[in-house]
Write an enzyme that holds these catalytic residues in place. Structure first.
Site, mmCIF file in Angstrom:
data_model
loop_
_atom_site.group_PDB
_atom_site.id
_atom_site.type_symbol
_atom_site.label_atom_id
_atom_site.label_comp_id
_atom_site.label_asym_id
_atom_site.label_seq_id
_atom_site.Cartn_x
_atom_site.Cartn_y
_atom_site.Cartn_z
ATOM 1 N N ASP A 1 4.541 0.562 11.951
ATOM 2 C CA ASP A 1 3.332 -0.088 11.415
ATOM 3 C C ASP A 1 3.216 -1.556 11.839
ATOM 4 O OD1 ASP A 1 2.706 2.304 10.259
ATOM 5 O OD2 ASP A 1 3.330 1.756 8.237
ATOM 6 N N ARG B 1 0.436 14.321 12.939
ATOM 7 C CA ARG B 1 1.000 14.007 11.616
ATOM 8 C C ARG B 1 1.351 15.342 10.961
ATOM 9 N NH1 ARG B 1 -1.112 8.901 9.716
ATOM 10 N NH2 ARG B 1 0.387 9.044 8.022
ATOM 11 N N CYS C 1 -5.449 12.891 13.442
ATOM 12 C CA CYS C 1 -5.218 11.473 13.184
ATOM 13 C C CYS C 1 -5.092 10.760 14.516
ATOM 14 C CB CYS C 1 -3.944 11.316 12.367
ATOM 15 S SG CYS C 1 -3.553 9.623 12.032
ATOM 16 N N LYS D 1 0.834 -1.207 0.000
ATOM 17 C CA LYS D 1 0.000 0.000 0.000
ATOM 18 C C LYS D 1 0.867 1.257 0.000
ATOM 19 C CE LYS D 1 -1.742 1.528 4.108
ATOM 20 N NZ LYS D 1 -1.406 2.918 4.414
ATOM 21 N N ARG E 1 -8.668 -0.450 4.583
ATOM 22 C CA ARG E 1 -7.757 0.565 4.040
ATOM 23 C C ARG E 1 -6.414 -0.062 3.676
ATOM 24 N NH1 ARG E 1 -6.492 4.944 7.848
ATOM 25 N NH2 ARG E 1 -5.158 5.310 6.060
HETATM 26 C C1 EPZ Z 1 4.178 6.870 6.349
HETATM 27 O O1 EPZ Z 1 3.437 7.981 6.839
HETATM 28 C C2 EPZ Z 1 3.219 5.724 6.250
HETATM 29 N N1 EPZ Z 1 2.118 6.077 5.366
HETATM 30 C C3 EPZ Z 1 2.696 5.350 7.629
HETATM 31 O O2 EPZ Z 1 1.918 4.171 7.485
HETATM 32 C C4 EPZ Z 1 3.879 5.037 8.548
HETATM 33 O O3 EPZ Z 1 3.398 4.792 9.840
HETATM 34 C C5 EPZ Z 1 4.842 6.208 8.564
HETATM 35 O O4 EPZ Z 1 5.259 6.543 7.199
HETATM 36 C C6 EPZ Z 1 6.109 5.930 9.352
HETATM 37 O O5 EPZ Z 1 6.772 4.816 8.842
HETATM 38 C C7 EPZ Z 1 2.260 6.009 4.057
HETATM 39 O O6 EPZ Z 1 3.317 5.711 3.536
HETATM 40 C C8 EPZ Z 1 1.061 6.271 3.236
HETATM 41 P P1 EPZ Z 1 6.271 10.212 8.358
HETATM 42 P P2 EPZ Z 1 4.085 9.441 6.796
HETATM 43 O O7 EPZ Z 1 6.189 11.526 7.663
HETATM 44 O O8 EPZ Z 1 5.015 9.545 5.671
HETATM 45 C C9 EPZ Z 1 6.952 13.354 11.866
HETATM 46 C C10 EPZ Z 1 0.072 2.764 7.867
HETATM 47 O O9 EPZ Z 1 -0.455 2.240 8.882
HETATM 48 N N2 EPZ Z 1 6.849 14.369 10.817
HETATM 49 O O10 EPZ Z 1 7.403 9.325 8.019
HETATM 50 O O11 EPZ Z 1 2.968 10.403 6.875
HETATM 51 C C11 EPZ Z 1 5.637 12.622 12.095
HETATM 52 O O12 EPZ Z 1 4.784 13.362 12.935
HETATM 53 C C12 EPZ Z 1 0.539 4.188 7.883
HETATM 54 O O13 EPZ Z 1 0.188 2.162 6.784
HETATM 55 C C13 EPZ Z 1 7.139 15.686 11.112
HETATM 56 O O14 EPZ Z 1 7.487 16.038 12.243
HETATM 57 O O15 EPZ Z 1 4.900 9.440 8.137
HETATM 58 C C14 EPZ Z 1 6.114 11.326 12.666
HETATM 59 O O16 EPZ Z 1 6.387 11.463 14.033
HETATM 60 C C15 EPZ Z 1 0.132 4.977 9.059
HETATM 61 N N3 EPZ Z 1 7.015 16.614 10.117
HETATM 62 C C16 EPZ Z 1 7.415 11.062 11.925
HETATM 63 O O17 EPZ Z 1 7.834 12.342 11.424
HETATM 64 C C17 EPZ Z 1 6.628 16.289 8.855
HETATM 65 O O18 EPZ Z 1 6.547 17.182 8.001
HETATM 66 C C18 EPZ Z 1 7.316 10.087 10.750
HETATM 67 O O19 EPZ Z 1 6.231 10.467 9.907
HETATM 68 C C19 EPZ Z 1 6.362 14.937 8.561
HETATM 69 C C20 EPZ Z 1 6.479 13.998 9.564
#
Ligand code: EPZ
Length: 421
Positions: free
Chosen positions: A308, A122, A117, A22, A400
């Site tokens: 995840d 997020r 969320c 996904k 999802r």
């Molecule tokens: C991806 O989300 C995945 N989603 C998530 O999978 C997964 O949990 C996550 O990466 C972490 O591995 C998809 O790929 C669609 P991040 P993403 O930006 O990219 C912080 C699932 O269950 N952060 O890597 O949105 C954030 O708050 C889902 O399949 C900032 O501070 O996650 C978090 O603590 C849920 N500023 C950390 O970084 C930003 O601008 C990692 O988030 C962006 C993120």
């Protein structure tokens, strides 16, 4: 409404085919905004998140057509739209991945802020920082991110955040940079296999990207990208989830269509807990043991234990001997499932981003409520291993990210049924 009714205690046995990932399918579909001509994507999972993103892409002028099972043709027909509306974006935080390609190709984007969320904050500050460094002007207005640019120019961008690198932030900056003028260097890039798969798709389409899968990615902008045929990598989180389902039921399950190398830390942790796993790229066999050992787990960016997989591992550790700890460093509030597991008899205390689990002999069936995608998986796993009947409510979360999960589990012998009410 639908719920999953599970009769626990049946050892899972047999073979299960794992879907395409996904979290690779989403940015790869979004990156088709950048391409000229038709792409044919294979190993596309049949999930509501994929359908939601396709609906957004349709609004943005892309035609999507399912030609065969798991295969999707996609091409841009009209480039005039730049708005990803709230009604669709609110269904899925991952929709943010259209921001980079829109600004990269159409030089304008209006993408709804995804909103709250249940797994925690997020933030999108790193996405904005990266795109601004490439020359985009970005403001937030009436719940939308509004981005504009005359021209994007390569830059050096550090994407480190307080919780590590950002997966979709890295994808967004990479997707915006492939058509920008000159060289972009992303430092502290996310190394997840899904980022690498997105880069590999773009490279096949004509992009110049080096280093994806490592923490520094270099991108030299090109003038044009062309549609290609491409197969999405297998889903390492679905694979890990089936491994734990097999283990908790003390079953013997063979997983097909996996990339074992992307599962290393999950496999190592499961082996430490006492789960038998043998395998290689392509397939692996998982077998449970009578009792499981406790473990200390810390979720980390790839190649660490994935956030995840945290909820599913927590379900397994709730029936391991002794005391286990699970520290969640990516989304420190992602523990809603622990309160539902407690309704099934698990003894879990959460504080400051950490779950302390006192293993119990076995869980007992109960009615529980899924709060998010991986929490649903964790509750289904718990139900499969529990004594008696478990009902998992708010089932829409599971669809999802898991394709026909009850069919796959039924084929492995589980007593599981989806019921409308
Ligand atoms: C991806 O989300 C995945 N989603 C998530 O999978 C997964 O949990 C996550 O990466 C972490 O591995 C998809 O790929 C669609 P991040 P993403 O930006 O990219 C912080 C699932 O269950 N952060 O890597 O949105 C954030 O708050 C889902 O399949 C900032 O501070 O996650 C978090 O603590 C849920 N500023 C950390 O970084 C930003 O601008 C990692 O988030 C962006 C993120």
């Amino acid at each position: 409404m639908e719920k999953m009714v599970i009769e626990g205690g049946v050892p899972l046995k047999g073979e299960v085919e794992i879907n395409g990932a996904k979290n690779a399918a989403l940015p790869i579909l979004a990156s088709c905004i950048l391409l000229e001509g038709k792409s044919c994507l294979g190993n596309i999972p049949d999930l509501t998140d994929v359908t939601t993103l396709c609906s957004i892409l349709n609004v943005l002028g892309l035609k999507t057509e399912q030609k065969a099972e798991k295969s999707l043709d996609i091409c841009v027909e009209d480039e005039s739209g730049v708005t990803a509306p709230y009604e669709l974006v609110r269904k899925m935080r991952g929709s943010i991945c259209v921001l980079g390609p829109l600004i990269g190709k159409r030089k304008r984007a209006k993408v709804s802020l995804p909103g709250g969320c249940v797994i925690g904050n997020r933030a999108i500050d790193l996405h904005i920082k990266g795109l601004e460094a490439l020359g985009a002007r970005i403001k937030i207005e009436a719940g939308y991110i509004i981005a504009e640019a005359d021209e994007l120019k390569g830059a050096e961008i550090d994407l480190a955040g307080a919780h590590g690198p950002t997966v979709l932030g890295t994808c967004n900056v990479m997707m915006a940079a492939v058509l920008a003028k000159g060289r972009t260097v992303i430092i502290n890039a996310a190394r997840e296999p899904e980022v690498q798969d997105t880069a590999n798709f773009l490279i096949k389409a004509g992009a110049k990207i080096e280093g994806a899968g490592r923490s520094e990615i270099r991108i030299d902008g090109v003038k044009e990208l062309k549609g290609v045929e491409y197969d999405i990598i297998p889903d390492r989180i679905e694979a890990g989830t089936f491994m734990i389902a097999g283990a908790i039921t003390k079953g013997d399950v063979t997983l097909k269509n996996i990339r074992f190398e992307n599962l290393t830390t999950t496999v190592n942790k499961l082996r430490e807990i006492g789960v038998g796993i043998t395998g290689n790229n392509g397939s692996c066999r998982v077998f449970g043991s009578e009792r499981f050992k406790p473990a200390e787990i810390t979720t980390l960016p790839y190649p660490g234990v994935p956030t995840d997989m945290q909820a599913q591992l927590t379900a397994l550790l709730s029936v391991a001997d002794g005391v286990s700890t699970v520290s969640e460093t990516i989304f420190p509030d992602r523990f809603m499932h622990t309160f539902e597991l407690a309704r099934m008899g698990a003894r879990i205390k959460t504080e400051n981003g950490c779950a302390i689990i006192n293993g119990v002999e076995s869980l007992t069936g109960a009615t529980v409520m899924a709060s998010d995608l991986r929490a649903s998986a964790s509750l289904i796993i718990a139900g499969l291993g529990a004594k008696g009947v478990t009902e998992v409510d708010r089932l829409y979360h599971i669809d999802r990210g898991y394709e026909k999960i009850e069919e796959k589990l039924s084929k492995l012998g589980a007593g599981i049924e989806r019921k409308k009410y």
